[in-house]
Design an enzyme around this catalytic site. Sequence first.
Site, PDB file in Angstrom:
ATOM      1  N   ASP A  40      25.501  83.192  60.745  1.00 47.15           N
ATOM      2  CA  ASP A  40      26.734  83.965  60.494  1.00 47.15           C
ATOM      3  C   ASP A  40      26.568  84.457  59.052  1.00 47.15           C
ATOM      4  O   ASP A  40      25.422  84.561  58.578  1.00 47.15           O
ATOM      5  CB  ASP A  40      27.979  83.079  60.684  1.00 47.15           C
ATOM      6  CG  ASP A  40      29.278  83.883  60.749  1.00 47.15           C
ATOM      7  OD1 ASP A  40      29.580  84.439  61.808  1.00 47.15           O
ATOM      8  OD2 ASP A  40      29.998  83.988  59.718  1.00 47.15           O
ATOM      9  N   LYS A  78      31.833  76.123  65.300  1.00 48.56           N
ATOM     10  CA  LYS A  78      31.473  76.888  64.092  1.00 48.56           C
ATOM     11  C   LYS A  78      31.260  75.892  62.971  1.00 48.56           C
ATOM     12  O   LYS A  78      31.834  74.804  62.991  1.00 48.56           O
ATOM     13  CB  LYS A  78      32.606  77.842  63.706  1.00 48.56           C
ATOM     14  CG  LYS A  78      32.160  78.988  62.832  1.00 48.56           C
ATOM     15  CD  LYS A  78      31.693  80.139  63.669  1.00 48.56           C
ATOM     16  CE  LYS A  78      31.041  81.234  62.867  1.00 48.56           C
ATOM     17  NZ  LYS A  78      30.812  82.412  63.708  1.00 48.56           N
TER      18      LYS A  78
HETATM   19  P1  NDP Z   1      25.589  88.875  56.592  1.00 49.95           P
HETATM   20  O1  NDP Z   1      25.625  87.733  55.665  1.00 49.95           O
HETATM   21  O2  NDP Z   1      24.286  89.335  57.148  1.00 49.95           O
HETATM   22  O3  NDP Z   1      26.297  90.147  55.956  1.00 49.95           O
HETATM   23  C1  NDP Z   1      27.607  90.085  55.509  1.00 49.95           C
HETATM   24  C2  NDP Z   1      27.955  91.381  54.820  1.00 49.95           C
HETATM   25  O4  NDP Z   1      29.349  91.402  54.552  1.00 49.95           O
HETATM   26  C3  NDP Z   1      27.269  91.539  53.468  1.00 49.95           C
HETATM   27  O5  NDP Z   1      27.091  92.897  53.218  1.00 49.95           O
HETATM   28  C4  NDP Z   1      28.277  90.907  52.513  1.00 49.95           C
HETATM   29  O6  NDP Z   1      28.172  91.384  51.189  1.00 49.95           O
HETATM   30  C5  NDP Z   1      29.581  91.375  53.138  1.00 49.95           C
HETATM   31  N1  NDP Z   1      30.647  90.386  52.843  1.00 49.95           N
HETATM   32  C6  NDP Z   1      30.672  89.087  53.207  1.00 49.95           C
HETATM   33  N2  NDP Z   1      31.780  88.488  52.768  1.00 49.95           N
HETATM   34  C7  NDP Z   1      32.460  89.433  52.097  1.00 49.95           C
HETATM   35  C8  NDP Z   1      33.680  89.429  51.407  1.00 49.95           C
HETATM   36  N3  NDP Z   1      34.440  88.318  51.320  1.00 49.95           N
HETATM   37  N4  NDP Z   1      34.082  90.598  50.851  1.00 49.95           N
HETATM   38  C9  NDP Z   1      33.318  91.722  50.954  1.00 49.95           C
HETATM   39  N5  NDP Z   1      32.149  91.783  51.586  1.00 49.95           N
HETATM   40  C10 NDP Z   1      31.730  90.660  52.159  1.00 49.95           C
HETATM   41  O7  NDP Z   1      26.583  88.471  57.789  1.00 49.95           O
HETATM   42  P2  NDP Z   1      26.694  89.091  59.258  1.00 49.95           P
HETATM   43  O8  NDP Z   1      26.355  90.523  59.254  1.00 49.95           O
HETATM   44  O9  NDP Z   1      25.974  88.158  60.158  1.00 49.95           O
HETATM   45  O10 NDP Z   1      28.252  88.884  59.558  1.00 49.95           O
HETATM   46  C11 NDP Z   1      29.219  89.898  59.300  1.00 49.95           C
HETATM   47  C12 NDP Z   1      30.452  89.623  60.132  1.00 49.95           C
HETATM   48  O11 NDP Z   1      30.102  89.630  61.533  1.00 49.95           O
HETATM   49  C13 NDP Z   1      31.137  88.284  59.912  1.00 49.95           C
HETATM   50  O12 NDP Z   1      32.518  88.431  60.119  1.00 49.95           O
HETATM   51  C14 NDP Z   1      30.562  87.404  61.028  1.00 49.95           C
HETATM   52  O13 NDP Z   1      31.425  86.328  61.332  1.00 49.95           O
HETATM   53  C15 NDP Z   1      30.514  88.416  62.154  1.00 49.95           C
HETATM   54  N6  NDP Z   1      29.618  88.136  63.266  1.00 49.95           N
HETATM   55  C16 NDP Z   1      28.296  87.881  63.070  1.00 49.95           C
HETATM   56  C17 NDP Z   1      27.470  87.656  64.150  1.00 49.95           C
HETATM   57  C18 NDP Z   1      26.004  87.450  63.984  1.00 49.95           C
HETATM   58  O14 NDP Z   1      25.321  87.343  65.009  1.00 49.95           O
HETATM   59  N7  NDP Z   1      25.453  87.420  62.791  1.00 49.95           N
HETATM   60  C19 NDP Z   1      27.991  87.619  65.515  1.00 49.95           C
HETATM   61  C20 NDP Z   1      29.383  87.974  65.621  1.00 49.95           C
HETATM   62  C21 NDP Z   1      30.151  88.201  64.527  1.00 49.95           C
HETATM   63  P3  NDP Z   1      27.204  90.649  50.112  1.00 49.95           P
HETATM   64  O15 NDP Z   1      25.827  91.094  50.460  1.00 49.95           O
HETATM   65  O16 NDP Z   1      27.678  91.126  48.782  1.00 49.95           O
HETATM   66  O17 NDP Z   1      27.385  89.181  50.302  1.00 49.95           O
HETATM   67  O1  2IT Z   2      30.516  84.831  65.370  1.00 50.92           O
HETATM   68  C1  2IT Z   2      29.544  84.747  66.154  1.00 50.92           C
HETATM   69  O2  2IT Z   2      29.656  84.980  67.358  1.00 50.92           O
HETATM   70  C2  2IT Z   2      28.232  84.389  65.579  1.00 50.92           C
HETATM   71  N1  2IT Z   2      28.125  84.236  64.369  1.00 50.92           N
HETATM   72  C3  2IT Z   2      27.052  84.180  66.482  1.00 50.92           C
HETATM   73  C4  2IT Z   2      27.070  82.781  67.056  1.00 50.92           C
HETATM   74  C5  2IT Z   2      25.863  82.407  67.866  1.00 50.92           C
HETATM   75  O3  2IT Z   2      25.856  81.241  68.281  1.00 50.92           O
HETATM   76  O4  2IT Z   2      24.970  83.211  68.099  1.00 50.92           O
END
Ligand code: NDP
Ligand code: 2IT
Length: 453
Positions: free
Chosen positions: A166, A126
């Site tokens: 992420d 990461k």
């Molecule tokens: P994005 O940046 O696309 O979206 C994040 C969302 O969460 C936004 O709406 C953001 O609000 C909100 N957010 C982020 N940090 C905070 C905080 N500290 N307090 C309140 N709201 C918050 O990220 P993802 O959708 O990609 O990721 C979301 C979660 O999923 C994370 O935990 C990530 O690690 C996990 N994840 C992501 C994967 C992926 O493929 N993308 C895979 C597996 C897990 P704002 O718009 O105001 O910033």
């Molecule tokens: O938390 C996660 O699994 C991710 N942000 C996706 C990682 C990836 O390599 O696709």
Amino acid sequence: MENYVSNLMAEVKAKNPNEVEFHQAVQEVVESLTLVMDRNPRYRKAKVLERIIEPERVIMFRVPWQDDNGEIHVNRGFRIQMNSAIGPYKGGLRFHPTVNLGILKFLAFEQVFKNALTTLPMGGGKGGSDFDPHGKSDAEVTRFCQAFMCELFRHIGPDTDVPAGDIGVGAREIGFLFGMYKRLKNEFTGVMTGKGLTWGGSVIRPEATGYGAVYFAEEMLKTRKEDLKGKTALVSGSGNVSQYTIEKLITLGAKPITVSDSTGYILDEEGISREKLSFVMDLKNVRRGRISEYADKFKGAVFTPVNPKLDHNPLWDHKAECAFPSATQNEINGKDAANLLKNGVYVVCEGANMPTNIDGVNQFLDAKILFGPGKAANAGGVATSGLEMAQNSMRIRWTREEVDARLFNIMKTIHEVCARTAEKYGTPGNYVNGANIAGFVKVADAMMDQGLV
Ligand code: NDP
Ligand code: 2IT
């Protein structure tokens, strides 16, 4: 065995001071693993867990860049290369002002187990930066990504370490990062995933985490001869994971009623329709605005701003059957978990990484609801990254149907393995134990095969 956990945790805390999220992630895994250590003393003797807890390599670096006014900023960049026992390091990059070493180590640690569960050959890593993309121009984000890659490129490669997105790193950032990598190395390879569809990306990768989380929830419900049709769902976040969770929930006939961002949340009791979801996607992915606009646009929707004085998040205090926390770590605390249970929620499926704190997890496990922990439930994203790597290596492209079918089968397999492992270790229905143990055994056995590594 109690002593084993407390001694190990004391050592982890002493060696990694102030990394509270990392301590939390390790503690949850260590507690599940007492069951394995009892039955397999060879793991203990080989100190394989102690080795997994220690990253293979931590890279920290300076990222200097200039904003549109010519002012200079200095951010910190990181890449945690946690474990390469079963494949190249693999995991996302997070750009968010809260990013620090402890947060990225917790994410890298979870990634090792998650990637092992996907059935694909990927180690865990990461990275990211404390850079805040909010309010930055495209030119500023470009300059930051280029500066970040100017250091990162020497540590990654298609057979070494393959980053992805992420929080704060989506298609736009992956493009800028990949472009700079290619300039520096003069190589077009599958060094990153989440790439654009015309330059090596895989169809369904943008959708994969959200779709996968919903597939996992369906699999959990199947064990009770139920499905998602007609069920009301609370969803947090409004980014990549939330958007495609909502889309798949709508497809399967469920009714998502909430979305949020860091400023507050929307309650739309009528349900978020496809039309409203398109508005959210344009708002968040193109205009990069605030979620409160949803309530200005759609009658009946209510926006509640974040209130830092509250000891709970009111988003989790509405009647529903399902919850898909999809924003960030520790967004469900003990009080939120109690509210969810009180409101009738009996499916909690973690799209985010570690969104539930330990108190909350224990309440869900005690209540014997269907609780899908992040490392199993959100593994569809990285699994589809693995499929993108496979397509890049073969220099071919699969169709949407093909990738979606593979994603679905992977989620089904992860569910089966977690359920079977939980049962085997005497805790049927406990997907936390199932995921932690199944992930650990695969990585631990690979490490034992490879000597003292
Ligand atoms: P994005 O940046 O696309 O979206 C994040 C969302 O969460 C936004 O709406 C953001 O609000 C909100 N957010 C982020 N940090 C905070 C905080 N500290 N307090 C309140 N709201 C918050 O990220 P993802 O959708 O990609 O990721 C979301 C979660 O999923 C994370 O935990 C990530 O690690 C996990 N994840 C992501 C994967 C992926 O493929 N993308 C895979 C597996 C897990 P704002 O718009 O105001 O910033
Ligand atoms: O938390 C996660 O699994 C991710 N942000 C996706 C990682 C990836 O390599 O696709």
